[in-house]
Motif scaffolding. Structure first.
Motif, PDB file in Angstrom:
ATOM      1  N   ILE A 147      70.136 166.821  62.437  1.00 57.58           N
ATOM      2  CA  ILE A 147      70.664 165.478  62.700  1.00 57.58           C
ATOM      3  C   ILE A 147      71.232 165.424  64.114  1.00 57.58           C
ATOM      4  O   ILE A 147      71.998 166.310  64.521  1.00 57.58           O
ATOM      5  CB  ILE A 147      71.774 165.128  61.683  1.00 57.58           C
ATOM      6  N   LYS A 154      66.770 167.856  69.072  1.00 59.29           N
ATOM      7  CA  LYS A 154      66.218 167.971  67.709  1.00 59.29           C
ATOM      8  C   LYS A 154      64.791 168.520  67.730  1.00 59.29           C
ATOM      9  O   LYS A 154      64.464 169.473  67.006  1.00 59.29           O
ATOM     10  CB  LYS A 154      66.236 166.599  67.008  1.00 59.29           C
ATOM     11  N   SER A 255      63.855 166.342  60.974  1.00 56.30           N
ATOM     12  CA  SER A 255      64.928 165.832  61.830  1.00 56.30           C
ATOM     13  C   SER A 255      65.126 164.350  61.558  1.00 56.30           C
ATOM     14  O   SER A 255      64.246 163.676  61.025  1.00 56.30           O
ATOM     15  CB  SER A 255      64.604 166.060  63.309  1.00 56.30           C
ATOM     16  N   GLY A 258      70.856 160.351  64.143  1.00 58.61           N
ATOM     17  CA  GLY A 258      72.169 160.059  63.585  1.00 58.61           C
ATOM     18  C   GLY A 258      73.242 160.860  64.292  1.00 58.61           C
ATOM     19  O   GLY A 258      72.958 161.769  65.071  1.00 58.61           O
ATOM     20  N   LEU A 264      74.327 159.087  58.041  1.00 60.11           N
ATOM     21  CA  LEU A 264      72.996 159.043  57.430  1.00 60.11           C
ATOM     22  C   LEU A 264      73.058 158.576  55.984  1.00 60.11           C
ATOM     23  O   LEU A 264      72.162 157.885  55.512  1.00 60.11           O
ATOM     24  CB  LEU A 264      72.333 160.416  57.493  1.00 60.11           C
ATOM     25  N   TYR A 282      72.173 171.431  56.704  1.00 60.35           N
ATOM     26  CA  TYR A 282      72.185 170.340  57.681  1.00 60.35           C
ATOM     27  C   TYR A 282      72.673 170.917  59.009  1.00 60.35           C
ATOM     28  O   TYR A 282      73.707 171.592  59.059  1.00 60.35           O
ATOM     29  CB  TYR A 282      73.126 169.209  57.246  1.00 60.35           C
ATOM     30  N   ILE A 284      73.931 169.750  62.632  1.00 52.24           N
ATOM     31  CA  ILE A 284      74.412 168.578  63.366  1.00 52.24           C
ATOM     32  C   ILE A 284      74.452 168.912  64.852  1.00 52.24           C
ATOM     33  O   ILE A 284      75.099 169.888  65.260  1.00 52.24           O
ATOM     34  CB  ILE A 284      75.818 168.155  62.893  1.00 52.24           C
TER      35      ILE A 284
END
Length: 314
Positions: A147, A154, A255, A258, A264, A282, A284
């Protein structure tokens, strides 16, 4: 850089060649807008050329560029003019904008291309290596959603993960896996005429320019991947295909745009997938310190932090 410069009018080639070497090495985007000066994006900021007036990009320059990009055969670019971008040798992507022709509410093609955004592909080998202990456990790659906002890395991470998954990591006793990429925007593998321009590993199969929702099941049925790589999920049909892929026993690395997992979850199309906890990890991404690159933090399937931002750097 040579493949990019050859597409530009000579006036703009000269400007770029005059820039300091560190600017050319860190170029991210070259933006050309009809009626406006050349714009160079370096480390997410506009490069200010000292003591020099930048040339204005004119209509005749746009025509010349489009001819060079299409190799003087525009009819061969019909699909690209419909999608709004084209991938060139080296995996670089050129975004196109201008006057659009539509029919029954659907885009047929861009008729007058007057805006260009050349995004330079720079593969960063080893960028995803710090993530391996968190994403590979008990002999398998965990389903992961990366994310981040635009230009936080990403696709760079997905590309490097693909390379490592496909080739294995011998010094960590991690074997190679059959890997499939659904590359709807031709950004991960950067295919030209179906051939990847980026190093995505020897055991990787690619469906280039294929819609994600259709491509995921096509890849599973035809190539039996152990790990599936998908970029920028977000539509309802993407979610439905993702459910099927995950339930088929395939590990999925994907991906999404956000700023956080919480954000999300507020998106109607993504909420069902996240609420079902279909992803084990996840990642970030943020770009809080440009001089240090992109920051990464890792969460487990319940959204709990297992690696703080300060611990992992890309």
């Amino acid at each position: 850089m040579d493949s990019i410069l050859s597409l530009l009018p000579e006036l703009f080639q000269a400007v770029i060649l005059r820039t300091p070497e560190h600017v050319r090495n860190n170029l991210e985007e070259i933006r050309l807008r009809t009626g406006c000066p050349l714009e160079l994006i370096v480390s997410n900021s506009c490069w200010e050329t000292p003591d020099e007036d930048l040339p204005i990009f004119k209509k005749e320059h746009a025509v010349q560029m489009l001819q060079r990009i299409s190799r003087y055969s525009l009819y061969t670019m019909e699909e690209e003019l419909k999608r709004g971008y084209v991938t060139i040798r080296g995996g670089h992507r050129i975004g196109l904008a201008g006057r659009v022709i539509t029919e029954n509410g659907h885009v047929l093609r861009i008729r007058d291309v007057t805006f260009f955004n050349i995004r330079l592909a720079k593969q960063k080998i080893g960028a995803a290596l710090p993530l391996v202990p968190y994403l590979y456990q008990k002999g398998r790659w965990l389903g992961t959603l990366i994310i981040g906002a635009p230009q936080t890395g990403k696709t760079t991470l997905l590309r490097d993960l693909t390379r490592m998954i496909s080739g294995g990591i011998p010094d960590r006793c991690i074997p190679a896996k059959k890997t499939g990429i659904i590359d709807e925007r031709s950004e991960i593998a950067g295919c030209v005429a179906g051939v990847p321009q980026n190093d995505v590993g020897e055991r990787t199969d690619v469906l280039d320019a294929c819609p994600k929702a259709e491509g995921m099941m096509m890849m599973i049925r035809s190539m039996s991947p152990e790990v599936l790589i998908v970029d920028e999920i977000g539509r309802k049909e993407d979610m439905e295909a993702m459910f099927e892929a995950l339930n088929a026993g395939v590990s999925v690395m994907a991906s999404a745009h956000g700023f956080s997992l919480t954000q999300l979850k507020s998106r109607p199309s993504l909420a069902p997938l996240l609420e079902a906890r279909m992803f084990d990890r996840y990642v970030i991404l943020s770009r809080a310190n440009l001089s240090m690159g992109c920051r990464m933090s890792v969460l487990d399937k319940l959204g709990r932090s297992i690696a703080a931002e300060e611990e992992i750097w890309h």
